[in-house]
Design an enzyme around this catalytic site. Structure first.
Site, PDB file in Angstrom:
ATOM      1  CG  HIS A 194       2.765   0.584 -14.623  1.00 35.44           C
ATOM      2  ND1 HIS A 194       1.401   0.269 -14.388  1.00 35.44           N
ATOM      3  CD2 HIS A 194       3.409   0.939 -13.604  1.00 35.44           C
ATOM      4  CE1 HIS A 194       1.428   0.289 -12.972  1.00 35.44           C
ATOM      5  NE2 HIS A 194       2.528   0.623 -12.567  1.00 35.44           N
ATOM      6  CE1 TYR A 206       7.154  -5.036  -6.419  1.00 33.95           C
ATOM      7  CE2 TYR A 206       7.416  -2.779  -6.402  1.00 33.95           C
ATOM      8  CZ  TYR A 206       7.390  -4.093  -7.280  1.00 33.95           C
ATOM      9  OH  TYR A 206       7.933  -3.927  -8.361  1.00 33.95           O
TER      10      TYR A 206
END
Ligand SMILES: Cc1cc2nc3c(=O)[nH]c(=O)nc-3n(C[C@H](O)[C@H](O)[C@H](O)COP(=O)(O)OP(=O)(O)OC[C@H]3O[C@@H](n4cnc5c(N)ncnc54)[C@H](O)[C@@H]3O)c2cc1C
Length: 382
Positions: free
Chosen positions: A74, A197
């Site tokens: 990732h 986020y």
């Protein structure tokens, strides 16, 4: 009767199991005393992002087969807010390294099996109730009653609420960051390719991959909030608002299978050793999950301690053991500093001045290559 071993380990989390495996690979006698059952440690969902340093430790010592087979690389994260969204492809920034997404419970399952294969012993359902650092002794209680076991050395790997840390007469620095998260696991595939986020006046929201079937989400909630008050509907509604799904696309919803409150706090012991006792992982230092560092610190400290114990036991050289705190603590503090930096970036501030500073930091992260390199290096590494 007192059982005796060479290295006695309290706790079968990532710290205790990596340490036990590395010592067993050298033929050193070890015994792990673990409060929970095997089933409980192998199903406890917590971390999911392993940094390249941890991945290297695991592969170097023959412990990475599961991670290499089932883990997923990732390398992109996204910041989403009132001004839009930007992505940082951290696989191309900093040192060009990535995380491996591999759920902690799968790693623990692998490590338990490997440790037992290497001839290690674990006493599950055994709660340590007393520790003597001078004699490296643990008293523990299990179904049979009270027991005592001792070693030449004792490793305190029993986490942030364990007992061994109380036996280290350490100076402790603590910080409550004044923020709580509702950490949830949703039985649903990830909604976005990137860790996301979301910065919102209602509070932070986060999205992180775990497995193809399960995704972790975080929601900032008032400190002391009751997780039971967060129904599935309320969680998805708050995520929709804070993730701005009207603008960026819907989330893939599913039943919420776990909800817990995580208070963002830090605690660092200095030193992390006393007599024959050495603390590893969360027992040595607690770190908020804002930058996903806890399990990574635990794995890397376990390797440092294993190497120091091997020097002492195989080469009669205790100097690396004597330097254990000095070796580990600089890395702990760098991780703490970056986690605090993330906390400041992700959470709304009461006053306009700090809100403006946070916006400036985000702008810089979006536009400035040097800032992006700094972020990438600290995000994946320590
Ligand atoms: C919601 C959440 C998300 C997280 N995400 C990440 C992430 O993405 N990346 C990351 O790096 N970190 C993450 N972390 C942190 C990470 O999970 C911890 O730092 C990690 O588990 C620490 O490992 P450890 O072995 O030191 O302690 P633990 O995993 O806590 O293991 C300690 C063991 O000791 C046992 N024990 C406790 N007391 C006793 C006793 N008295 N007697 C015997 N046994 C005892 C416990 O049962 C446990 O099995 C996250 C944490 C949380 C809560």
């Amino acid at each position: 009767m007192v059982d005796h071993t060479t290295v006695l380990i309290a706790g079968a989390g990532p710290a205790g199991l990596v340490l036990g495996n590395l010592l067993r690979a050298e033929g050193i006698a070890t015994l792990v005393v673990e409060r929970a059952s095997r089933e409980q440690v192998q199903t406890r969902a917590r971390a999911g992002f392993l940094g390249p340093g941890s991945a290297r430790v695991l592969t170097r010592h023959g412990l990475g087969a599961g991670m290499l087979h089932k883990g997923r690389p990732h390398g992109v994260c996204a910041f989403r807010g009132a001004d839009g969204e930007f992505e940082l492809d951290y696989s191309r920034l900093g040192r060009g390294e990535v995380h491996t997404v591999y759920p902690q419970q799968d790693l623990v399952t692998d490590l338990v099996a490997q440790y037992l294969d290497r001839g290690g012993e674990i006493r599950f359902g055994a709660t340590a109730t007393g520790v003597d650092s001078g004699t490296a002794t643990i008293r523990y209680r299990d179904e049979q009653g009270e027991n005592v076991v001792s070693g030449r050395f004792l490793a305190g790997c029993d986490g942030g609420n364990g007992i061994t840390r109380q036996a280290v007469a350490a100076h402790r620095l603590t910080q409550d960051h004044g923020v709580s998260w509702l950490a949830v696991l949703a039985e649903a595939p990830q909604s976005m390719a990137a860790v996301t986020y979301a910065i919102h006046d209602d509070g932070f929201a986060g999205h992180m991959a775990r497995s193809p079937e399960v995704t972790r989400y975080y929601l900032q909630v008032p400190p002391g909030d009751d997780p039971g008050a967060w129904t599935d509907e309320r969680i998805w509604a708050a995520l929709d608002t804070r993730m701005r799904t009207d603008e960026f696309g819907q989330l893939k919803q599913g039943p919420i299978i776990e909800r817990r409150i995580v208070r963002l706090r830090s605690e660092v012991a200095d030193p992390i050793q006393h007599d024959r006792l050495f603390l590893v992982g969360d027992a040595a230092s607690l770190i908020s999950p804002s930058a996903a560092k806890g399990a990574n610190l635990a794995i890397m400290e376990a390797e440092v301690l294993a190497s120091a114990l091997i020097s002492a036991l195989r080469h009669d050289d205790e100097r690396p053991l004597a330097a254990y705190s000095r070796t580990c603590l600089p890395r702990v503090w760098r991780a703490q500093e970056f986690s605090r930096w993330m906390i400041d970036l992700l959470h709304p501030h009461e006053d306009a001045f700090h809100r403006a500073l946070r916006r400036a930091r985000l702008d810089s992260l979006r536009d400035c290559r040097a800032h992006q390199d700094f972020f990438a290096e600290h995000y994946v590494g320590i």
